[in-house]
Motif scaffolding. Structure first.
Motif, PDB file in Angstrom:
ATOM      1  N   THR A   1     -16.200 -40.540 -20.123  1.00 44.15           N
ATOM      2  CA  THR A   1     -14.767 -40.627 -20.383  1.00 44.15           C
ATOM      3  C   THR A   1     -14.437 -40.524 -21.853  1.00 44.15           C
ATOM      4  O   THR A   1     -13.341 -40.156 -22.230  1.00 44.15           O
ATOM      5  CB  THR A   1     -14.180 -41.944 -19.826  1.00 44.15           C
ATOM      6  OG1 THR A   1     -14.837 -43.027 -20.475  1.00 44.15           O
ATOM      7  CG2 THR A   1     -14.376 -42.044 -18.335  1.00 44.15           C
TER       8      THR A   1
ATOM      9  N   ALA B   1       4.471 -37.958 -27.515  1.00 46.14           N
ATOM     10  CA  ALA B   1       3.067 -38.350 -27.607  1.00 46.14           C
ATOM     11  C   ALA B   1       2.443 -37.891 -28.923  1.00 46.14           C
ATOM     12  O   ALA B   1       1.607 -38.582 -29.507  1.00 46.14           O
ATOM     13  CB  ALA B   1       2.286 -37.781 -26.428  1.00 46.14           C
TER      14      ALA B   1
ATOM     15  N   LYS C   1      -7.281 -46.081 -22.604  1.00 46.77           N
ATOM     16  CA  LYS C   1      -7.038 -44.641 -22.472  1.00 46.77           C
ATOM     17  C   LYS C   1      -5.830 -44.364 -21.578  1.00 46.77           C
ATOM     18  O   LYS C   1      -5.040 -43.460 -21.842  1.00 46.77           O
ATOM     19  CB  LYS C   1      -8.285 -43.950 -21.891  1.00 46.77           C
ATOM     20  CG  LYS C   1      -9.398 -43.747 -22.900  1.00 46.77           C
ATOM     21  CD  LYS C   1     -10.579 -43.044 -22.288  1.00 46.77           C
ATOM     22  CE  LYS C   1     -10.227 -41.618 -21.879  1.00 46.77           C
ATOM     23  NZ  LYS C   1     -10.053 -40.748 -23.066  1.00 46.77           N
ATOM     24  N   THR C   2      -5.697 -45.158 -20.503  1.00 43.59           N
ATOM     25  CA  THR C   2      -4.555 -44.976 -19.606  1.00 43.59           C
ATOM     26  C   THR C   2      -3.242 -45.249 -20.340  1.00 43.59           C
ATOM     27  O   THR C   2      -2.247 -44.537 -20.154  1.00 43.59           O
ATOM     28  CB  THR C   2      -4.679 -45.900 -18.379  1.00 43.59           C
ATOM     29  OG1 THR C   2      -5.861 -45.561 -17.655  1.00 43.59           O
ATOM     30  CG2 THR C   2      -3.472 -45.765 -17.471  1.00 43.59           C
TER      31      THR C   2
ATOM     32  N   LYS D   1      -5.399 -40.922 -32.122  1.00 43.73           N
ATOM     33  CA  LYS D   1      -4.157 -41.613 -32.493  1.00 43.73           C
ATOM     34  C   LYS D   1      -4.412 -42.578 -33.646  1.00 43.73           C
ATOM     35  O   LYS D   1      -5.402 -43.309 -33.646  1.00 43.73           O
ATOM     36  CB  LYS D   1      -3.589 -42.398 -31.295  1.00 43.73           C
ATOM     37  CG  LYS D   1      -3.299 -41.536 -30.066  1.00 43.73           C
ATOM     38  CD  LYS D   1      -2.252 -40.486 -30.363  1.00 43.73           C
ATOM     39  CE  LYS D   1      -1.936 -39.655 -29.131  1.00 43.73           C
ATOM     40  NZ  LYS D   1      -0.969 -38.562 -29.427  1.00 43.73           N
TER      41      LYS D   1
ATOM     42  N   ASN E   1      -2.594 -42.247 -22.474  1.00 41.95           N
ATOM     43  CA  ASN E   1      -2.285 -41.036 -21.697  1.00 41.95           C
ATOM     44  C   ASN E   1      -0.937 -41.102 -20.992  1.00 41.95           C
ATOM     45  O   ASN E   1      -0.281 -40.069 -20.783  1.00 41.95           O
ATOM     46  CB  ASN E   1      -3.378 -40.779 -20.659  1.00 41.95           C
ATOM     47  CG  ASN E   1      -4.696 -40.377 -21.300  1.00 41.95           C
ATOM     48  OD1 ASN E   1      -4.727 -39.900 -22.430  1.00 41.95           O
ATOM     49  ND2 ASN E   1      -5.795 -40.573 -20.587  1.00 41.95           N
ATOM     50  N   THR E   2      -0.512 -42.302 -20.589  1.00 34.44           N
ATOM     51  CA  THR E   2       0.683 -42.411 -19.741  1.00 34.44           C
ATOM     52  C   THR E   2       1.757 -43.331 -20.311  1.00 34.44           C
ATOM     53  O   THR E   2       2.821 -43.468 -19.692  1.00 34.44           O
ATOM     54  CB  THR E   2       0.287 -42.934 -18.347  1.00 34.44           C
ATOM     55  OG1 THR E   2      -0.191 -44.293 -18.459  1.00 34.44           O
ATOM     56  CG2 THR E   2      -0.812 -42.078 -17.716  1.00 34.44           C
TER      57      THR E   2
ATOM     58  N   ASP F   1     -11.098 -47.929 -20.449  1.00 30.71           N
ATOM     59  CA  ASP F   1     -10.347 -46.996 -19.605  1.00 30.71           C
ATOM     60  C   ASP F   1      -8.880 -47.395 -19.531  1.00 30.71           C
ATOM     61  O   ASP F   1      -7.990 -46.530 -19.474  1.00 30.71           O
ATOM     62  CB  ASP F   1     -10.950 -46.942 -18.200  1.00 30.71           C
ATOM     63  CG  ASP F   1     -12.180 -46.049 -18.143  1.00 30.71           C
ATOM     64  OD1 ASP F   1     -12.382 -45.276 -19.096  1.00 30.71           O
ATOM     65  OD2 ASP F   1     -12.933 -46.150 -17.164  1.00 30.71           O
TER      66      ASP F   1
ATOM     67  N   GLU G   1      -9.003 -42.137 -30.115  1.00 36.43           N
ATOM     68  CA  GLU G   1      -8.557 -41.071 -29.220  1.00 36.43           C
ATOM     69  C   GLU G   1      -7.556 -40.144 -29.920  1.00 36.43           C
ATOM     70  O   GLU G   1      -6.589 -39.658 -29.331  1.00 36.43           O
ATOM     71  CB  GLU G   1      -7.919 -41.658 -27.952  1.00 36.43           C
ATOM     72  CG  GLU G   1      -8.859 -42.489 -27.101  1.00 36.43           C
ATOM     73  CD  GLU G   1      -9.948 -41.643 -26.444  1.00 36.43           C
ATOM     74  OE1 GLU G   1      -9.694 -40.463 -26.155  1.00 36.43           O
ATOM     75  OE2 GLU G   1     -11.057 -42.171 -26.223  1.00 36.43           O
TER      76      GLU G   1
ATOM     77  N   PRO H   1       5.607 -37.501 -22.706  1.00 35.65           N
ATOM     78  CA  PRO H   1       4.780 -36.502 -23.417  1.00 35.65           C
ATOM     79  C   PRO H   1       5.492 -35.864 -24.605  1.00 35.65           C
ATOM     80  O   PRO H   1       4.840 -35.400 -25.544  1.00 35.65           O
ATOM     81  CB  PRO H   1       4.487 -35.462 -22.331  1.00 35.65           C
ATOM     82  CG  PRO H   1       4.594 -36.213 -21.043  1.00 35.65           C
ATOM     83  CD  PRO H   1       5.666 -37.241 -21.256  1.00 35.65           C
TER      84      PRO H   1
ATOM     85  N   LYS I   1     -12.228 -37.678 -23.850  1.00 38.14           N
ATOM     86  CA  LYS I   1     -11.389 -36.877 -22.976  1.00 38.14           C
ATOM     87  C   LYS I   1      -9.930 -37.108 -23.266  1.00 38.14           C
ATOM     88  O   LYS I   1      -9.556 -38.174 -23.688  1.00 38.14           O
ATOM     89  CB  LYS I   1     -11.666 -37.214 -21.518  1.00 38.14           C
ATOM     90  CG  LYS I   1     -13.003 -36.629 -21.027  1.00 38.14           C
ATOM     91  CD  LYS I   1     -13.144 -36.842 -19.544  1.00 38.14           C
ATOM     92  CE  LYS I   1     -14.439 -36.241 -19.026  1.00 38.14           C
ATOM     93  NZ  LYS I   1     -14.589 -36.418 -17.583  1.00 38.14           N
TER      94      LYS I   1
END
Length: 405
Positions: free
Chosen positions: A402, A271, A259-260, A313, A263-264, A256, A311, A268, A405
């Motif tokens: 998760t 990204a 993933k964070t 990438k 995502n962050t 997780d 994910e 963006p 996603k």
């Protein structure tokens, strides 16, 4: 007439003259031969000589004409694009040979020095550098992921605007309105200073005596391998200078957390062009992570089987030798768009020098050849490529809720 046919006719005519000479000499020793027959034999021999000499003249003229045509064809070929490239390649190969042998004609060309007074050596032509860079792409080159800018000066500066600081242009309703000072982004001024990176190899007599094509192929491959490792190392040395959001974050300890980061971690806006970078041991750990359904989270790109994704990438894998774990055994993980984060300033002034005296060359009867590459690597947007470390453990798993996603 065909040169080969002329040559055969000339040889045959010469043999006929020899035979007639022998006949005349035999007749001279024979008292029974009449003066009339002897005169006829001599006349036949003299005619044969005239024919032989005429054939020789024609043969020489044909040979000269062929040489002229070859030179003309060569000159025409040199003035074509392909001909120019081939001529430049062979000229450089012969110059390398002359450099190694200490040919004064080549050594006298090496008078140019850089701003520090260092002799540049035999500068690698642009077309040969293109071939070297094509070879570099066959290796695991990080240069493809950064921005490369060709520069003609040994030092200089550039101004960059970070993605997070970019502001929109002002809306001017009135065509006569004065452009205000409200668009004041934080600009980042980067100074570059071209560095000299050098390596030395040994040239054997076997290679020195080989054809120009083979010598040039060896030089190109040698430079390409040296260059890709050198530039990779310089790019990796810049990564710790990046100041991304994950810099101060604790070590990623779960999927997780990974993933964070994805995502962050970056704006963006970049990204879609961002990727993950880790070392071999880090990739191996990620490669064993499965979702709740037992499916591996790292999957090959269906369009490029040799490229792996996590994910969605791309995952770029670097040898542990060049991108090591930290002191606690945590694996490096960088994420973002390296083209936004790092710029390689390329002087495009590769050069070669040789010696048969220094570096043990004299004692071992060898010739040393040195290549110098000139470039600099600078961080331009630290927020575009965030550094982190991770250690998920042998039992790490991505939950089925998760994953994906």
């Amino acid at each position: 007439m065909d040169i080969n046919k002329l040559n055969d006719a000339w040889i045959q005519a010469g043999q006929r003259v020899d035979d007639l000479n022998a006949k005349v000499q035999t007749m001279l020793l024979d008292d029974s031969v009449s003066a009339e027959d002897l005169a006829k034999a001599k006349a036949e021999r003299d005619d044969a000589k005239i024919r032989r000499d005429s054939l020789h003249d024609e043969l020489e003229n044909a040979r000269e004409e062929e040489k002229t045509m070859k030179v003309a064809d060569k000159n025409v070929a040199i003035h074509t694009e392909e001909g120019k490239k081939e001529h430049e390649k062979m000229n450089f190969a012969n110059q390398v040979k002359g450099l190694i042998k200490g040919d004064p004609k080549v050594m006298n060309l090496l008078t140019e020095t850089d701003t520090s007074g260092n002799q540049l050596g035999l500068v690698v032509p642009e077309d040969i550098q293109v071939q070297i860079h094509e070879l570099i792409r066959q290796y695991a080159s990080l240069e493809q992921y950064v921005t490369t800018e060709s520069v003609s000066m040994p030092n200089g500066s550039r101004v960059y605007e970070k993605w997070k600081d970019i502001t929109p242009l002002a809306n001017l309703d009135d065509d006569a309105a004065k452009i205000g000072d409200n668009d004041d982004p934080e600009l980042n001024k980067i100074q570059y200073q071209i560095h000299r990176y050098a390596g030395i190899s040994t040239i054997t007599n076997t290679l020195l005596n080989d054809s120009p094509d083979n010598l040039l192929a060896w030089v190109e491959k040698w430079i390409a391998r040296k260059s890709v490792v050198t530039r990779n190392n310089a790019i990796l040395a810049v990564l710790p200078k990046l100041s991304g959001k994950a810099k101060a974050a604790s070590t990623l300890s779960s999927y997780d957390d990974v993933k964070t980061l994805i995502n962050t971690g970056v704006d963006p806006a970049i990204a879609s062009t961002s990727f993950l970078m880790t070392n071999v041991s880090g990739f191996n750990e990620l490669a064993h992570v499965k979702d709740g359904m037992g499916r591996y989270m790292i999957q090959p790109d269906i369009t490029k089987p040799n490229i792996y994704q996590l994910e969605g990438k791309q995952v770029v894998v670097i040898s542990d030798r060049w991108l090591p774990n930290d002191g606690s055994g945590n694996h490096p993980m960088f994420y973002g768009d390296l083209k936004q984060a790092v710029t390689l300033f390329d002087r495009q002034q590769m050069s070669l020098l040789t010696t048969n005296i220094g570096g043990g060359a004299f004692e071992n009867d060898e010739t040393k050849i040195r290549v110098i590459d000139r470039f600099d690597v600078e961080a331009t947007d630290g927020d575009a490529f965030v550094p982190a470390y991770f250690k998920l453990g042998a039992t790490a798993a991505a939950s089925s809720t998760t994953a994906g996603k």
